[in-house]
Design a protein around this motif. Structure first.
Motif, PDB file in Angstrom:
ATOM      1  N   VAL A 202      -1.569   6.548  56.790  1.00 30.05           N
ATOM      2  CA  VAL A 202      -2.869   6.388  57.447  1.00 30.05           C
ATOM      3  C   VAL A 202      -3.597   7.719  57.460  1.00 30.05           C
ATOM      4  N   ARG A 203      -4.899   7.637  57.450  1.00 28.84           N
ATOM      5  CA  ARG A 203      -5.765   8.786  57.717  1.00 28.84           C
ATOM      6  C   ARG A 203      -6.051   8.705  59.209  1.00 28.84           C
ATOM      7  N   VAL A 204      -5.914   9.811  59.916  1.00 27.89           N
ATOM      8  CA  VAL A 204      -6.116   9.861  61.363  1.00 27.89           C
ATOM      9  C   VAL A 204      -7.382  10.651  61.651  1.00 27.89           C
ATOM     10  N   ARG A 205      -8.168  10.152  62.593  1.00 26.76           N
ATOM     11  CA  ARG A 205      -9.379  10.865  63.016  1.00 26.76           C
ATOM     12  C   ARG A 205      -9.375  10.976  64.537  1.00 26.76           C
ATOM     13  N   PHE A 206      -9.572  12.200  65.034  1.00 28.17           N
ATOM     14  CA  PHE A 206      -9.827  12.443  66.449  1.00 28.17           C
ATOM     15  C   PHE A 206     -11.295  12.808  66.582  1.00 28.17           C
ATOM     16  N   LEU A 207     -11.940  12.269  67.593  1.00 34.55           N
ATOM     17  CA  LEU A 207     -13.314  12.641  67.926  1.00 34.55           C
ATOM     18  C   LEU A 207     -13.362  13.092  69.376  1.00 34.55           C
TER      19      LEU A 207
ATOM     20  N   ASP B 142      -7.292   2.750  54.457  1.00 37.52           N
ATOM     21  CA  ASP B 142      -7.906   2.737  53.126  1.00 37.52           C
ATOM     22  C   ASP B 142      -8.405   4.124  52.712  1.00 37.52           C
ATOM     23  N   GLY B 143      -7.671   5.143  53.127  1.00 42.12           N
ATOM     24  CA  GLY B 143      -7.989   6.502  52.691  1.00 42.12           C
ATOM     25  C   GLY B 143      -9.207   7.120  53.343  1.00 42.12           C
ATOM     26  N   GLY B 144      -9.698   6.526  54.433  1.00 39.16           N
ATOM     27  CA  GLY B 144     -10.842   7.080  55.148  1.00 39.16           C
ATOM     28  C   GLY B 144     -12.147   6.361  54.884  1.00 39.16           C
ATOM     29  N   ALA B 145     -12.122   5.282  54.103  1.00 39.55           N
ATOM     30  CA  ALA B 145     -13.355   4.518  53.859  1.00 39.55           C
ATOM     31  C   ALA B 145     -13.808   3.820  55.133  1.00 39.55           C
ATOM     32  N   THR B 146     -12.859   3.270  55.902  1.00 38.55           N
ATOM     33  CA  THR B 146     -13.166   2.635  57.187  1.00 38.55           C
ATOM     34  C   THR B 146     -12.121   3.087  58.197  1.00 38.55           C
ATOM     35  N   PHE B 147     -12.523   3.134  59.458  1.00 38.47           N
ATOM     36  CA  PHE B 147     -11.623   3.535  60.539  1.00 38.47           C
ATOM     37  C   PHE B 147     -11.631   2.479  61.637  1.00 38.47           C
TER      38      PHE B 147
ATOM     39  N   TRP C  36     -12.287  11.467  74.315  1.00 39.43           N
ATOM     40  CA  TRP C  36     -11.495  11.640  73.102  1.00 39.43           C
ATOM     41  C   TRP C  36     -11.235  10.257  72.536  1.00 39.43           C
ATOM     42  N   GLU C  37     -11.327  10.141  71.211  1.00 36.58           N
ATOM     43  CA  GLU C  37     -11.033   8.875  70.535  1.00 36.58           C
ATOM     44  C   GLU C  37     -10.130   9.150  69.351  1.00 36.58           C
ATOM     45  N   GLN C  38      -9.205   8.223  69.140  1.00 38.03           N
ATOM     46  CA  GLN C  38      -8.346   8.268  67.964  1.00 38.03           C
ATOM     47  C   GLN C  38      -8.633   7.031  67.124  1.00 38.03           C
ATOM     48  N   ALA C  39      -8.698   7.208  65.821  1.00 39.54           N
ATOM     49  CA  ALA C  39      -8.896   6.088  64.900  1.00 39.54           C
ATOM     50  C   ALA C  39      -7.978   6.259  63.709  1.00 39.54           C
ATOM     51  N   PHE C  40      -7.553   5.124  63.140  1.00 39.51           N
ATOM     52  CA  PHE C  40      -6.725   5.118  61.932  1.00 39.51           C
ATOM     53  C   PHE C  40      -7.496   4.451  60.810  1.00 39.51           C
ATOM     54  N   SER C  41      -7.230   4.929  59.599  1.00 33.56           N
ATOM     55  CA  SER C  41      -7.757   4.316  58.389  1.00 33.56           C
ATOM     56  C   SER C  41      -6.592   4.016  57.465  1.00 33.56           C
TER      57      SER C  41
ATOM     58  N   GLY D 291     -16.642  17.066  68.161  1.00 30.79           N
ATOM     59  CA  GLY D 291     -15.510  17.587  67.413  1.00 30.79           C
ATOM     60  C   GLY D 291     -14.903  16.489  66.559  1.00 30.79           C
ATOM     61  N   THR D 292     -14.766  16.743  65.259  1.00 31.22           N
ATOM     62  CA  THR D 292     -14.173  15.778  64.341  1.00 31.22           C
ATOM     63  C   THR D 292     -12.973  16.431  63.674  1.00 31.22           C
ATOM     64  N   PHE D 293     -11.835  15.751  63.760  1.00 30.14           N
ATOM     65  CA  PHE D 293     -10.567  16.290  63.282  1.00 30.14           C
ATOM     66  C   PHE D 293      -9.864  15.213  62.464  1.00 30.14           C
ATOM     67  N   LEU D 294      -9.421  15.556  61.266  1.00 25.49           N
ATOM     68  CA  LEU D 294      -8.824  14.591  60.344  1.00 25.49           C
ATOM     69  C   LEU D 294      -7.465  15.061  59.863  1.00 25.49           C
ATOM     70  N   GLY D 295      -6.604  14.100  59.569  1.00 21.98           N
ATOM     71  CA  GLY D 295      -5.295  14.421  59.025  1.00 21.98           C
ATOM     72  C   GLY D 295      -4.643  13.184  58.453  1.00 21.98           C
TER      73      GLY D 295
END
Length: 162
Positions: free
Chosen positions: A122-127, A145-150, A138-143, A109-113
């Motif tokens: 920040v761009r937020v990603r849940f996996l 740079d607009g989602g180029a790197t997390f 479950w993992e949370q990551a922040f970007s 599951g990939t979730f972005l916001g």
């Protein structure tokens, strides 16, 4: 629909989470600062379906090194878009965070916001991954740079509670 069968559109994707879990947390001490020190602590999670299965909530207890707190995840499925929206309600702030949106594909599951962290956008990603009857991750990551790197900053390993 034939014989009252539910459509296979993603609305059952979080069924694995329903029930009670023991959770092992790892989170970066400082986010988006090149920190490599992880804090580890325990917790629990109890999840249940709502909205006739088109949503769910989970009640979390997190035992941080500085003290425990509670939080709540709220998820709702949009059948037209075939995607989930997820909100986090933290008892320390008494406010619902910005949602992430997404779906499961090939068991992940990939979730972005979009959100802010310490006044920075920040761009937020849940996996969600490693899903079985007895475990999930479950993992949370922040970007920044607009989602180029997390940068992954929080990992929760779930084990089914006895």
């Amino acid at each position: 629909m034939d014989g009252g069968a539910e459509p296979v559109d993603g609305r059952r994707d979080f069924d694995f989470l329903m029930g009670t879990w023991s959770v092992h947390h790892r989170r970066l001490r400082r986010r988006l600062s090149a920190d490599t020190v992880w804090e580890e602590f325990g917790g629990t999670c109890a999840a249940l379906p709502v909205l006739g299965g088109a949503g769910n909530v989970d009640d979390n207890v997190l035992h941080l090194p500085g003290g425990s707190y509670r939080a709540l995840s709220i998820r709702a499925f949009d059948a037209a878009r075939r995607q989930w929206s997820i909100w986090w309600l933290d008892s320390r702030e008494a406010a619902i965070g910005q949602p992430v949106h997404g779906r499961f594909e090939d068991g992940v599951g990939t979730f972005l916001g979009d959100d802010t962290w310490q006044d920075r956008p920040v761009r937020v990603r849940f996996l969600w991954s490693g899903i079985s009857e007895q475990s999930a991750r479950w993992e949370q990551a922040f970007s920044a740079d607009g989602g180029a790197t997390f940068e992954t900053n929080w990992v929760m390993d779930f084990r089914r509670a006895p």
